[in-house]
Design a protein around this motif. Structure first.
Motif, PDB file in Angstrom:
ATOM      1  N   ASP A  28       0.869  -1.182   0.000  1.00  0.00           N
ATOM      2  CA  ASP A  28       0.000   0.000   0.000  1.00  0.00           C
ATOM      3  C   ASP A  28       0.905   1.231   0.000  1.00  0.00           C
ATOM      4  O   ASP A  28       1.619   1.472   0.987  1.00  0.00           O
ATOM      5  N   PRO A  29       0.916   2.017  -1.066  1.00  0.00           N
ATOM      6  CA  PRO A  29       1.856   3.151  -1.134  1.00  0.00           C
ATOM      7  C   PRO A  29       1.583   4.238  -0.102  1.00  0.00           C
ATOM      8  O   PRO A  29       2.459   5.059   0.159  1.00  0.00           O
ATOM      9  N   ASP A  30       0.411   4.227   0.502  1.00  0.00           N
ATOM     10  CA  ASP A  30       0.113   5.222   1.533  1.00  0.00           C
ATOM     11  C   ASP A  30       0.501   4.742   2.930  1.00  0.00           C
ATOM     12  O   ASP A  30       0.942   5.538   3.766  1.00  0.00           O
ATOM     13  N   ARG A  31       0.384   3.443   3.184  1.00  0.00           N
ATOM     14  CA  ARG A  31       0.645   2.924   4.527  1.00  0.00           C
ATOM     15  C   ARG A  31       2.034   2.306   4.679  1.00  0.00           C
ATOM     16  O   ARG A  31       2.623   2.359   5.760  1.00  0.00           O
ATOM     17  N   HIS A  32       2.551   1.731   3.619  1.00  0.00           N
ATOM     18  CA  HIS A  32       3.776   0.930   3.728  1.00  0.00           C
ATOM     19  C   HIS A  32       5.036   1.668   3.307  1.00  0.00           C
ATOM     20  O   HIS A  32       6.131   1.112   3.417  1.00  0.00           O
ATOM     21  N   LEU A  33       4.897   2.889   2.815  1.00  0.00           N
ATOM     22  CA  LEU A  33       6.060   3.689   2.434  1.00  0.00           C
ATOM     23  C   LEU A  33       5.963   5.094   2.991  1.00  0.00           C
ATOM     24  O   LEU A  33       4.871   5.674   3.067  1.00  0.00           O
ATOM     25  N   ALA A  34       7.127   5.622   3.370  1.00  0.00           N
ATOM     26  CA  ALA A  34       7.285   7.053   3.643  1.00  0.00           C
ATOM     27  C   ALA A  34       8.131   7.624   2.508  1.00  0.00           C
ATOM     28  O   ALA A  34       8.914   6.911   1.881  1.00  0.00           O
ATOM     29  N   TYR A  35       7.963   8.920   2.246  1.00  0.00           N
ATOM     30  CA  TYR A  35       8.626   9.530   1.093  1.00  0.00           C
ATOM     31  C   TYR A  35       9.461  10.724   1.548  1.00  0.00           C
ATOM     32  O   TYR A  35       9.015  11.543   2.358  1.00  0.00           O
ATOM     33  N   ARG A  36      10.664  10.781   1.012  1.00  0.00           N
ATOM     34  CA  ARG A  36      11.595  11.857   1.343  1.00  0.00           C
ATOM     35  C   ARG A  36      12.055  12.484   0.026  1.00  0.00           C
ATOM     36  O   ARG A  36      12.580  11.797  -0.848  1.00  0.00           O
ATOM     37  N   PHE A  37      11.850  13.772  -0.106  1.00  0.00           N
ATOM     38  CA  PHE A  37      12.177  14.450  -1.356  1.00  0.00           C
ATOM     39  C   PHE A  37      13.464  15.250  -1.216  1.00  0.00           C
ATOM     40  O   PHE A  37      13.592  16.092  -0.311  1.00  0.00           O
TER      41      PHE A  37
END
Length: 401
Positions: free
Chosen positions: A121-130
């Motif tokens: 689940d790209p909303d629950r299973h990943l955090a994103y750093r830009f």
């Protein structure tokens, strides 16, 4: 400069030993490559829609840091999400017009995950750093200079070849089968993190395959080994019916497994990828643009994934060299194989390389002099259609991973 000559080495198919690797859809390195290139395609299309041109960007610095999970037979839970770092450079505004680079990148990343990793689940299973920032003034200026074709943003080289060897084709086709719709329908308990390593010794091929089973669909150690045996048998059936040219093919599947050790002796994942808790990924460590990692073949050092498609020769020449080699072999009678090397000089138009070199493997009884002019014509034709090729790259029509 364009040089056509005979290949004077030993063909890979005539060497006793050949090694070929393929990292599959859910491998952490493959995930990084594919997501960063999806972002480049999305940005290219946004720039074209808003400004009519593709602007400066290079989304080729990406890192997927593994998370943490707690697994058990029958299920488990995610304790810490994976973290995806997205870098490097992009154009954020033109003449006062802002481009929502971060939103475009995030949507593209999540879209790729939804389309390729069934249990992530790209909303629950990943955090994103830009870690995206505007490019340097000189490199950005390339996109404002006149000319029908952009100048190269680097002095760099790439190499491509054709055709694939039987070993390369087998390794590639097996991974695609294991991550294909038919196989996942037969064995939905298998994850996407597939790795295939092929070793040809003479006319015998050994394939070592890693592919996890999903913890939620395996209720005991005994069931794990039963399902593993069935999966391995189906691999053998596929290879027996589709792969030829070898005296014998042997498959070794999940060879770290050891019965009697519980969770420590089986390859289980919750999400189908080892990035959930075991292995991180990075752009450029995955497959070459023809889909394999060919040990013993000429390969370049540039990562194609995520680089802009109109100026960055690290993408353009990587793909074009393979395309040229294929075109030569398909359209010039007498040519059995080809290696194509392309080298740019920074600032020169990308359709005017500092060197374009074709090394030809000729059919018995044929000479390079007999086909040199025809090969030159093929290569010149490819350079003449550079703009169309770059726009095709910008639409994502060529796989880079």
């Amino acid at each position: 400069m364009l040089v056509v000559e005979e290949f004077r080495g030993t063909k890979v198919t005539e060497q006793r030993v050949e090694m070929v690797e393929r990292k599959g859809t859910g491998h952490p390195d493959q995930i990084c490559d594919c997501i960063m290139d999806a972002i480049s395609v999305a940005l290219s299309q946004a720039y074209l829609a808003e400004f009519g041109v593709i602007l400066h960007h290079n989304i080729d610095k990406g890192l997927l840091a593994a998370g943490r999970v707690e697994k058990r037979f029958g299920g488990g839970e995610v304790l810490q999400p994976m973290e995806l770092t997205i870098g490097d450079r992009a154009t954020f505004s033109v003449a006062g017009k802002e481009i929502p680079v971060r939103d475009i990148a995030l949507d593209a990343a999540k879209g790729w995950i939804r389309g390729n990793l069934r249990h992530v689940d790209p909303d629950r299973h990943l955090a994103y750093r830009f870690r995206l920032a505007p490019g340097s003034q000189e490199l950005t200026d390339i996109f404002a200079r006149p000319g029908a074709v952009r100048g190269a943003n680097d002095t760099s080289a790439a190499v491509g070849y054709y055709p694939l060897s039987p070993t390369e084709r087998t390794v590639l086709s097996l991974e695609r089968e294991l991550n294909g719709e038919r196989f996942k329908h037969l064995f939905p308990e298998t994850g996407e993190d597939v790795k295939v390593m092929g070793l040809r010794n003479g006319c015998e091929l050994e394939l070592t395959v890693a592919m996890p089973l999903l913890a939620a669909m395996v209720n005991s150690e005994r069931e794990y080994f039963e399902r593993k045996e069935a999966v391995e048998a189906e691999m053998r059936r596929f290879l027996e019916t589709t792969c030829t040219g070898f005296d014998r093919i042997r498959v070794y599947y999940n060879t770290l497994d050891q019965a009697g050790r519980g969770l420590g002796g089986v390859y289980l994942t919750l999400l189908g990828t080892s990035a959930e808790d075991a292995d991180s990924g990075q752009v450029g460590r995955g497959n070459r643009v023809n889909g394999v990692i060919p040990i013993g073949r000429p390969i370049g050092t540039e990562a194609a994934a995520g680089k802009n498609p109109v100026s960055h020769v690290g993408k353009i020449y990587n793909l074009l060299s393979h395309k040229m080699a294929r075109s030569i072999c398909k359209s010039v009678p007498g040519v059995e194989g080809a290696n194509v090397m392309l080298m740019s000089r920074i600032g020169s138009p990308v359709d005017e390389p500092q060197m374009a070199n074709a090394q030809l493997v000729m059919e018995p009884g044929r000479e390079v002099a007999q086909v040199e002019e025809a090969v030159r014509e093929v290569m010149q034709r490819e350079f003449a259609s550079m703009n169309d090729f770059c726009l095709a790259l910008a639409r994502g029509e060529y796989r880079v991973c």
